[in-house]
Design an enzyme around this catalytic site. Structure first.
Site, short mmCIF file in Angstrom:
data_model
loop_
_atom_site.label_atom_id
_atom_site.label_comp_id
_atom_site.label_asym_id
_atom_site.label_seq_id
_atom_site.Cartn_x
_atom_site.Cartn_y
_atom_site.Cartn_z
CD GLN A 1 -3.44 -4.40 6.41
OE1 GLN A 1 -3.58 -3.36 5.78
NE2 GLN A 1 -3.81 -5.57 5.93
CG ASP B 1 -9.48 -0.11 4.57
OD1 ASP B 1 -9.30 -0.53 3.41
OD2 ASP B 1 -8.71 -0.33 5.52
CE LYS C 1 -3.79 -2.48 2.16
NZ LYS C 1 -4.62 -2.79 3.32
N1 GUN Z 1 -6.75 -6.91 6.01
C1 GUN Z 1 -7.06 -7.69 4.96
N2 GUN Z 1 -7.62 -6.95 3.97
C2 GUN Z 1 -7.67 -5.69 4.41
C3 GUN Z 1 -8.14 -4.46 3.83
O1 GUN Z 1 -8.64 -4.39 2.71
N3 GUN Z 1 -8.00 -3.36 4.62
C4 GUN Z 1 -7.47 -3.41 5.86
N4 GUN Z 1 -7.41 -2.29 6.56
N5 GUN Z 1 -7.03 -4.52 6.43
C5 GUN Z 1 -7.13 -5.65 5.70
#
Ligand code: GUN
Length: 299
Positions: free
Chosen positions: A97, A120, A53
């Protein structure tokens, strides 16, 4: 039939190419889009996802701010950091996350992110907005799947869609987004009896179960579109999805590979949401200082 490949890497590259213009347009208005990323603990998978990311931010002209906490962080410390990011005008998106360690209440953390920065799409307000078909920030993975499906040129309206996996991150929002597009949606999950009975009816099969080899050839209808959201590392180090790709591709009309299918799209949609957020702030469509969502005027 041998399925056509839905190339997520290619689509992601194409979309990211268009981001540059938007970043430049924001720059002329004195805005540099910013994303705050919070990582708790040292799970190798989460570290890889977060590193991807941050890298995508750099490549797209989005400034990222990484904040790491140890696995034994107190919930209040996390909430304090999010409160500071909520007030910080340089942050247009805040991402925590997942998963979080057990001492932390995930819902409380996600609900503490101001709605206008919830890139998100996990805040209750954005989840509710998805239910009524009016979301500001669609969750990144299902959003990416939706765009991948659009590349096939097939209209999902009236199609039998089966989503395997009912997580808050992928399965549930995916089902809601496809329902909004007038598909007939079935959600299967770990307690579903006779999974194949459902999957065999799917014109479009979206699999997000996290189980390598779960979907075998005989579970897929001839000509189906198969979207594999799974990312699993096998003991020999190979990365595979949830679908038995080599055999299912002989039945399907379209299929996503793993890697190179859904994965690159998830990160791309996060950048899309962050740019959208920066544009909303620049246009006065989001609110500074942030207000609780129940005080935000209707728009
Ligand atoms: N953990 C697994 N997929 C995601 C996601 O799309 N966003 C976040 N914040 N955590 C995750």
């Amino acid at each position: 039939m041998s399925a056509r490949i839905i190339d997520g890497k290619h689509l992601a590259r194409r979309l990211r190419g268009r981001f540059r213009e938007r970043v430049m347009a924001l720059a002329t208005r004195g805005v540099v889009p910013g994303l705050a990323v919070i990582l708790v603990g040292d799970s190798p998978a989460s570290q890889v996802y977060v590193a991807n990311k941050v890298k995508a931010c750099e490549e797209s002209g989005v400034r990222s701010f990484m904040h790491r906490f140890p696995a034994d962080v107190a919930e209040t410390e996390l909430l304090d950091r999010i409160a500071a990011f909520n007030l910080d005008a340089a942050m247009h998106g805040i991402l925590v996350q997942l998963p979080l360690p057990p001492q932390v209440d995930v819902r409380r953390v996600l609900e503490s992110i101001v709605v206008d920065k919830d890139v998100d799409g996990f805040h209750l307000y954005n989840v509710g907005a998805l239910v009524v078909g009016n979301s500001i920030f669609p969750p990144c993975t299902p959003y990416g799947v939706q765009l991948l499906l659009e590349t096939t040129g097939i209209d999902v309206a009236g199609k039998n869609v089966v989503v395997v996996g009912a997580s808050n991150i992928v399965g549930k929002p995916m089902a809601l987004m496809l329902l909004q597009k007038e598909a007939t949606v079935t959600i299967c999950h770990a307690k579903t009896r006779d999974l194949a009975r459902h999957t065999i009816d799917a014109d479009i099969l979206v699999v997000a179960a996290g189980k390598p080899g779960l979907i075998k050839e005989e579970m897929v209808k001839e000509g189906a579109i198969v979207i594999d959201v799974g990312i699993n590392r096998l003991p020999d180090g190979r990365i595979v999805g949830d679908v038995d790709f080599d055999v299912v591709r002989e039945r399907a009309s379209w299929i996503t590979p793993v890697p190179g299918g859904v994965g690159p799209m998830t990160v791309t949609m996060l950048i899309e949401n962050t740019l959208r957020s920066a544009e909303r702030f620049a246009n006065g469509e989001a609110f500074h200082p942030p207000q609780p969502f129940w005080q935000v005027p209707a728009r």
